[in-house]
Design an enzyme around this catalytic site. Structure first.
Site, PDB file in Angstrom:
ATOM      1  N   ASN A 213      90.700  19.257   0.508  1.00 31.54           N
ATOM      2  CA  ASN A 213      91.834  19.641   1.273  1.00 31.54           C
ATOM      3  C   ASN A 213      93.077  19.371  -0.654  1.00 31.54           C
ATOM      4  OD1 ASN A 213      93.407  16.654  -0.348  1.00 31.54           O
ATOM      5  ND2 ASN A 213      91.508  16.274   1.296  1.00 31.54           N
ATOM      6  N   ASP A 282      89.136  12.641   6.350  1.00 35.15           N
ATOM      7  CA  ASP A 282      88.892  11.733   7.118  1.00 35.15           C
ATOM      8  C   ASP A 282      87.220  12.062   8.005  1.00 35.15           C
ATOM      9  OD1 ASP A 282      91.369  11.171   7.422  1.00 35.15           O
ATOM     10  OD2 ASP A 282      91.928  12.415   8.595  1.00 35.15           O
ATOM     11  N   LYS A 292      71.590  25.648   0.404  1.00 40.72           N
ATOM     12  CA  LYS A 292      72.003  26.476   0.756  1.00 40.72           C
ATOM     13  C   LYS A 292      72.237  26.974   2.525  1.00 40.72           C
ATOM     14  CE  LYS A 292      75.238  30.231   0.062  1.00 40.72           C
ATOM     15  NZ  LYS A 292      75.644  31.835  -0.926  1.00 40.72           N
ATOM     16  N   PRO A 310      84.977   6.312   6.079  1.00 35.26           N
ATOM     17  CA  PRO A 310      84.612   5.019   6.861  1.00 35.26           C
ATOM     18  C   PRO A 310      86.778   4.726   5.691  1.00 35.26           C
ATOM     19  CG  PRO A 310      83.905   5.282   4.062  1.00 35.26           C
ATOM     20  CD  PRO A 310      83.881   6.272   5.046  1.00 35.26           C
ATOM     21  N   ASP A 311      87.671   4.231   5.948  1.00 35.19           N
ATOM     22  CA  ASP A 311      88.857   3.680   5.791  1.00 35.19           C
ATOM     23  C   ASP A 311      88.855   3.231   4.727  1.00 35.19           C
ATOM     24  OD1 ASP A 311      91.677   3.678   5.469  1.00 35.19           O
ATOM     25  OD2 ASP A 311      92.429   4.016   7.223  1.00 35.19           O
ATOM     26  N   ILE A 312      89.153   3.282   3.168  1.00 29.55           N
ATOM     27  CA  ILE A 312      88.955   2.608   2.377  1.00 29.55           C
ATOM     28  C   ILE A 312      89.803   1.907   1.792  1.00 29.55           C
ATOM     29  CG2 ILE A 312      88.744   2.589  -0.355  1.00 29.55           C
ATOM     30  CD1 ILE A 312      87.504   5.915  -0.329  1.00 29.55           C
ATOM     31  N   PHE A 332      99.985   5.500   0.944  1.00 31.56           N
ATOM     32  CA  PHE A 332     100.740   6.482   0.830  1.00 31.56           C
ATOM     33  C   PHE A 332     100.277   6.887   2.394  1.00 31.56           C
ATOM     34  CE2 PHE A 332     102.430   7.722  -2.556  1.00 31.56           C
ATOM     35  CZ  PHE A 332     101.963   7.092  -3.510  1.00 31.56           C
ATOM     36  N   LYS A 346     101.800   3.697  10.719  1.00 32.08           N
ATOM     37  CA  LYS A 346     100.510   3.422   9.775  1.00 32.08           C
ATOM     38  C   LYS A 346     100.469   2.386   8.813  1.00 32.08           C
ATOM     39  CE  LYS A 346      99.291   7.314   8.708  1.00 32.08           C
ATOM     40  NZ  LYS A 346      98.469   8.711   8.074  1.00 32.08           N
ATOM     41  N   LYS A 350      97.337  -0.244   9.102  1.00 31.32           N
ATOM     42  CA  LYS A 350      96.811  -0.106   7.687  1.00 31.32           C
ATOM     43  C   LYS A 350      96.893  -1.602   7.457  1.00 31.32           C
ATOM     44  CE  LYS A 350      96.042   4.679   6.824  1.00 31.32           C
ATOM     45  NZ  LYS A 350      94.479   5.090   7.002  1.00 31.32           N
TER      46      LYS A 350
HETATM   47  N1  CTP Z   1      93.118   6.021   3.276  1.00 32.07           N
HETATM   48  C1  CTP Z   1      92.121   6.091   2.855  1.00 32.07           C
HETATM   49  N2  CTP Z   1      90.368   6.196   3.176  1.00 32.07           N
HETATM   50  C2  CTP Z   1      91.003   7.047   4.613  1.00 32.07           C
HETATM   51  C3  CTP Z   1      91.722   7.795   4.892  1.00 32.07           C
HETATM   52  C4  CTP Z   1      92.659   7.211   4.613  1.00 32.07           C
HETATM   53  O1  CTP Z   1      91.781   4.972   2.124  1.00 32.07           O
HETATM   54  N3  CTP Z   1      89.478   7.935   5.008  1.00 32.07           N
HETATM   55  C5  CTP Z   1      94.162   6.187   2.765  1.00 32.07           C
HETATM   56  C6  CTP Z   1      94.777   6.681   1.608  1.00 32.07           C
HETATM   57  O2  CTP Z   1      94.405   6.958   0.568  1.00 32.07           O
HETATM   58  C7  CTP Z   1      96.224   6.408   2.132  1.00 32.07           C
HETATM   59  C8  CTP Z   1      96.479   6.100   3.509  1.00 32.07           C
HETATM   60  O3  CTP Z   1      94.925   5.532   3.695  1.00 32.07           O
HETATM   61  O4  CTP Z   1      96.950   5.468   1.015  1.00 32.07           O
HETATM   62  C9  CTP Z   1      97.047   7.116   4.485  1.00 32.07           C
HETATM   63  O5  CTP Z   1      96.260   7.996   4.754  1.00 32.07           O
HETATM   64  P1  CTP Z   1      96.786   9.236   5.905  1.00 32.07           P
HETATM   65  O6  CTP Z   1      95.865  10.323   5.585  1.00 32.07           O
HETATM   66  O7  CTP Z   1      98.292   9.462   5.455  1.00 32.07           O
HETATM   67  O8  CTP Z   1      96.618   8.553   6.869  1.00 32.07           O
HETATM   68  P2  CTP Z   1      95.166   9.242   7.422  1.00 32.07           P
HETATM   69  O9  CTP Z   1      94.504   7.112   7.751  1.00 32.07           O
HETATM   70  O10 CTP Z   1      93.735   9.574   7.362  1.00 32.07           O
HETATM   71  O11 CTP Z   1      95.700   8.652   9.125  1.00 32.07           O
HETATM   72  P3  CTP Z   1      96.238  10.616  10.640  1.00 32.07           P
HETATM   73  O12 CTP Z   1      95.502  11.038   9.541  1.00 32.07           O
HETATM   74  O13 CTP Z   1      95.775  10.386  11.330  1.00 32.07           O
HETATM   75  O14 CTP Z   1      97.469  10.864  10.080  1.00 32.07           O
END
Ligand code: CTP
Length: 411
Positions: A213, A282, A292, A310-312, A332, A346, A350
């Site tokens: 991204n 995500d 390739k 994973p959502d860190i 963030f 959020k 979180k």
């Molecule tokens: N984050 C993370 N790991 C992920 C996704 C997000 O640690 N896999 C953390 C980001 O670093 C940020 C926060 O979660 O601090 C929110 O990230 P954001 O991309 O805005 O939210 P998402 O959880 O991805 O939700 P959405 O895309 O549905 O808005």
């Protein structure tokens, strides 16, 4: 940004080839808003002329304690009383030895000795050949000047004017500038260990392609820098970005979300603050091809399956370390609309005490941004400013919310 506005710096030059870097350093200090009074030893004048330094600083240079320009003939008193700091750059091995002995037979060492040490800090930027640097006498002297209250800045490593390679080069002017700015920063996070994630992640599809991204990492890097300046020990887990590592910050480079999670898990146990600025992808391709992926001639794109990453932040925020109150988590939220509503939701989802919202498309890659801070008490806006300023403000806000660890440091 005028980060040294209002500061008056005595820039002392002792003898060394690195005097040529002091000319640029003088310019950088002035560009940041400082006023600079140059003082040179006789040896320094062998390497660069006072004319150059006068032209760059806009003030006559001092080189002798017998300088009759001072009505009382006491430049060592007059110059040191008005300084906010004395920075010796370059600081030769001989000059360090002179400081250790408290010598006072030429203006610069006399001035260092005569300065009111409690009010006027002394910073040293050593510069010398690697053998001189490594010599036990130099190391002994450096330890002694540090014990006497001087701040000894590091040295660089690399090619030396003598043709040798190793430790002992003077830090570059911009590095010294950063050190000086950091020195003056309020030490709000002393004793804290701050872990920051920054930048995008890159999720490989095959050896040459992947999903990523537009995150530039600028905000996270600025926060890491500000936290270090505030006195914290900082580890920065960075996705693929081309940004220089802030001085004094430990950097761990990663590519994918899974690598970022492993790096975070390795460092988070020691941390007291976790700031997740990274724009973590995500999803990742469920399986990355080892080779390739080729077009098959059918005109159809390859069918890719995705797996959620994973959502860190959520994982860290749910860990025992955070739940027991030993780790303060900051998230963030990059949103495209309805910032307050999304950021508030959020924060709860979180499970973090502080969530920082911003409008993603207006922030990615830019040098400035505007932030919305959401916590249990409500929300507060940090109006549009440079990411550098916002990072300093955010660090200040975090410092207000975490326990002071100063006492523990001096335990
Ligand atoms: N984050 C993370 N790991 C992920 C996704 C997000 O640690 N896999 C953390 C980001 O670093 C940020 C926060 O979660 O601090 C929110 O990230 P954001 O991309 O805005 O939210 P998402 O959880 O991805 O939700 P959405 O895309 O549905 O808005």
């Amino acid at each position: 940004m005028n980060e040294l506005a209002g500061k008056h710096i005595v820039l002392g030059l002792s003898g060394g080839v690195a005097c040529y870097k002091a000319a640029d350093l003088c310019r950088q200090l002035i560009k940041e808003g400082a006023t600079v009074q140059v003082v040179m030893t006789e040896a320094a004048e062998q390497f660069i002329t006072p004319v150059t330094m006068q032209a760059l600083s806009g003030r006559p240079v001092y080189g002798s304690q017998w300088d009759a320009r001072e009505p009382n003939n006491m430049p060592h008193i007059n110059l040191s009383r008005v300084a906010d700091a004395v920075l010796i750059a370059p600081c030769s091995a001989d000059f360090i030895a002179r400081l250790v002995q408290g010598r006072a037979d030429e203006l610069l060492s006399l001035l260092c000795l005569a300065r009111p040490a409690q009010q006027v800090p002394l910073l040293l930027a050593p510069a010398m050949n690697r053998e001189m640097w490594a010599h036990p006498a130099t190391q002994r002297n450096l330890a002694q000047v540090a014990q006497d209250g001087a701040v000894v800045l590091g040295v660089g490593n690399g090619d030396q004017a003598c043709g040798e390679t190793g430790d002992g080069r003077m830090l570059e002017p911009l590095e010294l500038l950063d050190e000086l700015i950091a020195f003056f920063a309020p030490k709000r996070l002393v004793g804290h260990k701050v872990l920051v994630t920054a930048g995008p992640t890159f999720e490989a599809m095959d050896p040459v392609r992947g999903i990523t991204n537009l995150s530039s990492g600028k905000m996270g890097f600025a926060i890491a820098r500000a936290a270090r300046e505030a006195g914290a020990d900082v580890t920065l887990v960075a996705g693929p970005v081309h940004l220089p590592t802030p001085r004094g910050v430990r950097r761990v480079n990663v590519q994918s979300a899974q690598e970022m999670l492993s790096a975070v898990e390795r460092h988070v146990q020691a941390a007291t603050v976790f700031i997740a600025t990274a724009a973590v992808a995500d999803w990742r391709p469920s399986s990355a091809s080892a080779q390739k992926i080729k077009k098959d001639g059918s005109g159809n794109a390859p069918a890719l399956a995705f797996t959620e990453n994973p959502d860190i932040l959520a994982i860290v925020a749910k860990s025992a370390h955070a739940l027991e109150g030993d780790l303060f988590c900051v998230g963030f939220a990059a949103e495209s609309h309805d910032l307050l509503a999304h950021a508030t939701a959020k924060r709860t989802r979180k499970g973090v005490p502080l969530l920082v919202g911003n409008i993603g498309p207006a922030a990615f890659g830019q040098d400035d941004n505007a932030l919305l801070l959401v916590d249990a008490d409500g929300h507060r806006e940090l109006p549009r400013a440079s990411k550098r300023v916002l990072a300093q403000q955010l660090v200040e806000e975090i410092a207000l919310r975490v326990p002071s660890r100063r006492a523990r440091v001096s335990d």
